[in-house]
Design a protein around this motif. Structure first.
Motif, PDB file in Angstrom:
ATOM      1  N   ALA A  88      12.330  -4.585  13.753  1.00 47.56           N
ATOM      2  CA  ALA A  88      11.991  -5.565  14.784  1.00 47.56           C
ATOM      3  C   ALA A  88      13.255  -6.233  15.324  1.00 47.56           C
ATOM      4  CB  ALA A  88      11.032  -6.605  14.226  1.00 47.56           C
ATOM      5  N   VAL A  89      14.181  -6.583  14.436  1.00 49.49           N
ATOM      6  CA  VAL A  89      15.437  -7.207  14.872  1.00 49.49           C
ATOM      7  C   VAL A  89      16.204  -6.248  15.774  1.00 49.49           C
ATOM      8  CG1 VAL A  89      17.665  -8.092  14.082  1.00 49.49           C
ATOM      9  CG2 VAL A  89      15.575  -8.707  12.849  1.00 49.49           C
ATOM     10  N   GLY A  90      16.273  -4.983  15.381  1.00 46.08           N
ATOM     11  CA  GLY A  90      16.982  -3.999  16.197  1.00 46.08           C
ATOM     12  C   GLY A  90      16.332  -3.777  17.546  1.00 46.08           C
ATOM     13  N   ALA A  91      14.995  -3.716  17.577  1.00 49.61           N
ATOM     14  CA  ALA A  91      14.290  -3.507  18.844  1.00 49.61           C
ATOM     15  C   ALA A  91      14.477  -4.700  19.764  1.00 49.61           C
ATOM     16  CB  ALA A  91      12.807  -3.266  18.580  1.00 49.61           C
ATOM     17  N   ALA A  92      14.460  -5.910  19.211  1.00 53.58           N
ATOM     18  CA  ALA A  92      14.678  -7.102  20.045  1.00 53.58           C
ATOM     19  C   ALA A  92      16.080  -7.089  20.621  1.00 53.58           C
ATOM     20  CB  ALA A  92      14.456  -8.367  19.209  1.00 53.58           C
ATOM     21  N   ARG A  93      17.059  -6.654  19.840  1.00 54.70           N
ATOM     22  CA  ARG A  93      18.436  -6.584  20.333  1.00 54.70           C
ATOM     23  C   ARG A  93      18.551  -5.534  21.447  1.00 54.70           C
ATOM     24  NH1 ARG A  93      20.730  -5.103  15.873  1.00 54.70           N
ATOM     25  NH2 ARG A  93      20.849  -7.243  15.068  1.00 54.70           N
ATOM     26  N   ILE A 110      -2.522   1.132  16.305  1.00 58.67           N
ATOM     27  CA  ILE A 110      -1.522   1.010  15.251  1.00 58.67           C
ATOM     28  C   ILE A 110      -0.620   2.235  15.268  1.00 58.67           C
ATOM     29  CG2 ILE A 110      -1.136   0.806  12.759  1.00 58.67           C
ATOM     30  CD1 ILE A 110      -3.893  -0.525  12.567  1.00 58.67           C
ATOM     31  N   HIS A 111       0.686   1.985  15.357  1.00 59.43           N
ATOM     32  CA  HIS A 111       1.671   3.069  15.324  1.00 59.43           C
ATOM     33  C   HIS A 111       2.329   3.086  13.946  1.00 59.43           C
ATOM     34  CE1 HIS A 111       5.608   5.016  15.801  1.00 59.43           C
ATOM     35  NE2 HIS A 111       5.040   5.720  16.759  1.00 59.43           N
ATOM     36  N   GLU A 112       2.205   4.211  13.245  1.00 64.27           N
ATOM     37  CA  GLU A 112       2.831   4.366  11.942  1.00 64.27           C
ATOM     38  C   GLU A 112       4.092   5.217  12.073  1.00 64.27           C
ATOM     39  OE1 GLU A 112       0.052   4.855   8.395  1.00 64.27           O
ATOM     40  OE2 GLU A 112      -1.166   5.640  10.043  1.00 64.27           O
ATOM     41  N   ARG A 155      11.870   1.234  14.939  1.00 65.39           N
ATOM     42  CA  ARG A 155      12.644   0.492  15.949  1.00 65.39           C
ATOM     43  C   ARG A 155      12.537   1.167  17.307  1.00 65.39           C
ATOM     44  NH1 ARG A 155      17.204   2.024  17.715  1.00 65.39           N
ATOM     45  NH2 ARG A 155      17.722   3.234  15.842  1.00 65.39           N
ATOM     46  N   ARG A 156      12.698   2.476  17.348  1.00 67.10           N
ATOM     47  CA  ARG A 156      12.643   3.201  18.628  1.00 67.10           C
ATOM     48  C   ARG A 156      11.253   3.119  19.247  1.00 67.10           C
ATOM     49  NH1 ARG A 156      15.960   6.584  15.488  1.00 67.10           N
ATOM     50  NH2 ARG A 156      14.181   7.889  14.876  1.00 67.10           N
ATOM     51  N   ALA A 157      10.200   3.172  18.413  1.00 63.62           N
ATOM     52  CA  ALA A 157       8.834   3.104  18.936  1.00 63.62           C
ATOM     53  C   ALA A 157       8.567   1.742  19.573  1.00 63.62           C
ATOM     54  CB  ALA A 157       7.839   3.374  17.819  1.00 63.62           C
TER      55      ALA A 157
END
Length: 399
Positions: free
Chosen positions: A97-102, A48-50, A75-77
């Motif tokens: 999550a939306v930003g990371a997917a983009r 788990i990344h916090e 997002r960066r992680a």
């Protein structure tokens, strides 16, 4: 395949649903990304990344500041890990999550669980934030999954694309949620399991007095106020005990004023919840519409029925989709009087009828709402999306 599970915050217990599919798909590589987590169950071993541990602070200024800083870090992680699929639980707090997917170009799956699927609820900053995240999730998700047909219809009215939306029942582990070992569904042990002194101390060793059980948030949304009124009106002519498992805004007033036949256990570990279910005659969950919302699903209904415990509930939202037809009881009239009549009927079942209904509940959950079936469906979604993604990448490289 690497799957990034994302969620605003993660509390285990009680939020097992976000991790259940990962535990049942060990052939995938999983990592959880969240702003903050509080995990007290040692059986949870997923990494788990916090991004912002302070997001669970009781101090509002620190909590808000941590949330604001943590969005970009989360997002960066996620992007840095390089997942093949990102799976966000709840549209609220979906922006990372939306930003990371983009950024990565990988498929994004968003599971809608309840209030996150509705058009704007209420006013104020919280409602505006939920609406912003919902719009981002609806626009950015490759696939939207709703935990019931009822919730899918809510999402459609809120603007979800029907071509990208499908129903995905979460399912429960019918190998873990079971009747007492060695007993058929509906059979009742005469004594508390050996060594189970906590249940004995709370009166569960009185099999002649049936137990009506509630598990969940002690709130008006869950209908606990109606349940206590219904039970109290019934108890003199239909003796029973009402056991309330959980915590919530109604807990202080209930502790101060609950009748003698009502027991409040507070929050319990899953093992303790299962023991209470195995002792109960019925589980009651009279969730009712509150401030424009209705129950989306209700996994506790499935958990109880998997343990061979018929359910008594209001016919609200997605509840009918979570109850075994003809075996559990639903009432369309959402009042304490109607609830009392339904509980009375259930407590009057003969041992034979109750056992038949219990077996039917167990069989229905195993066939229609098991974690096994839910995992198969989700695995197919992942495989379809990653196959499409790979084909799209190859096509782009050929141009």
């Amino acid at each position: 395949m690497k799957v990034a599970l994302t969620k605003g915050t993660l509390l285990v217990p009680p939020t097992y649903f976000a991790l259940a599919h990962a535990g049942a798909m060990p052939e995938r590589e999983w990592r959880v990304f969240t702003l903050a987590a509080r995990v007290s169950d040692p059986s949870v071993t997923l990494p788990i990344h916090e991004a912002a541990p302070g997001a669970l602070s009781p101090a509002l200024p620190l909590r808000v500041a941590s949330q604001a800083r943590g969005l970009g870090a989360m997002r960066r992680a996620v992007s840095s890990w390089g997942p093949d699929v990102i799976h966000q639980h709840q549209a609220t707090w979906s922006l990372p999550a939306v930003g990371a997917a983009r950024e990565t170009g990988v498929p994004l799956v968003v599971t809608l669980h309840g209030g996150d699927a509705y058009p704007r609820l209420g006013r104020g900053l919280g409602a505006a934030w939920n609406a912003r995240n919902r719009r981002a999730a609806f626009e950015g998700a490759t696939r939207l999954l709703a935990v019931s047909r009822y919730l899918a219809d809510v999402a459609l009215r809120a603007g979800a694309d029907p071509a990208r939306l499908s129903v995905h029942y979460q399912g429960v582990d019918t190998k873990w949620w079971t009747p007492s070992p060695g007993l058929s569904p509906g059979a009742r042990p005469d004594l508390v399991p050996e060594g189970d002194h906590d249940l004995a101390a709370e009166g569960a060793d009185s099999p002649e007095v049936p137990i009506a059980l509630f598990v969940g948030a002690l709130s008006r949304l869950k209908g606990v106020d109606d349940l206590v009124r219904a039970s109290s009106s019934l108890v003199e002519r239909r003796p029973h005990r009402l056991v309330l498992v959980g915590d919530g805004p109604l807990a202080p007033s209930l502790r101060a004023s609950a009748p003698a036949h009502v027991t409040l256990t507070g929050p319990l570990a899953r093992e303790r919840v299962r023991e209470w279910m195995r002792r109960a005659r019925i589980l009651a969950l009279p969730t009712k519409p509150t401030q424009g919302r209705q129950e989306a699903a209700g996994l506790v209904l499935l958990e109880a029925q998997a343990c061979g415990v018929p359910v008594v509930a209001y016919r609200t939202g997605g509840t009918p989709e979570m109850t075994a037809p003809g075996a559990s009881l639903l009432t369309g009239e959402r009042t304490p009087d109607a609830l009392a009549r339904a509980i009375d009927e259930a407590l009057a079942w003969s041992d034979e009828e109750r056992a038949d209904r219990a077996a039917a509940c167990r069989a229905w959950v195993d066939a229609e709402r098991s974690l096994r079936g839910s995992v198969d469906q989700l695995r197919a979604v992942y495989d379809e999306l990653t196959g499409s993604s790979l084909r799209g990448c190859r096509a782009a490289s050929d141009e």
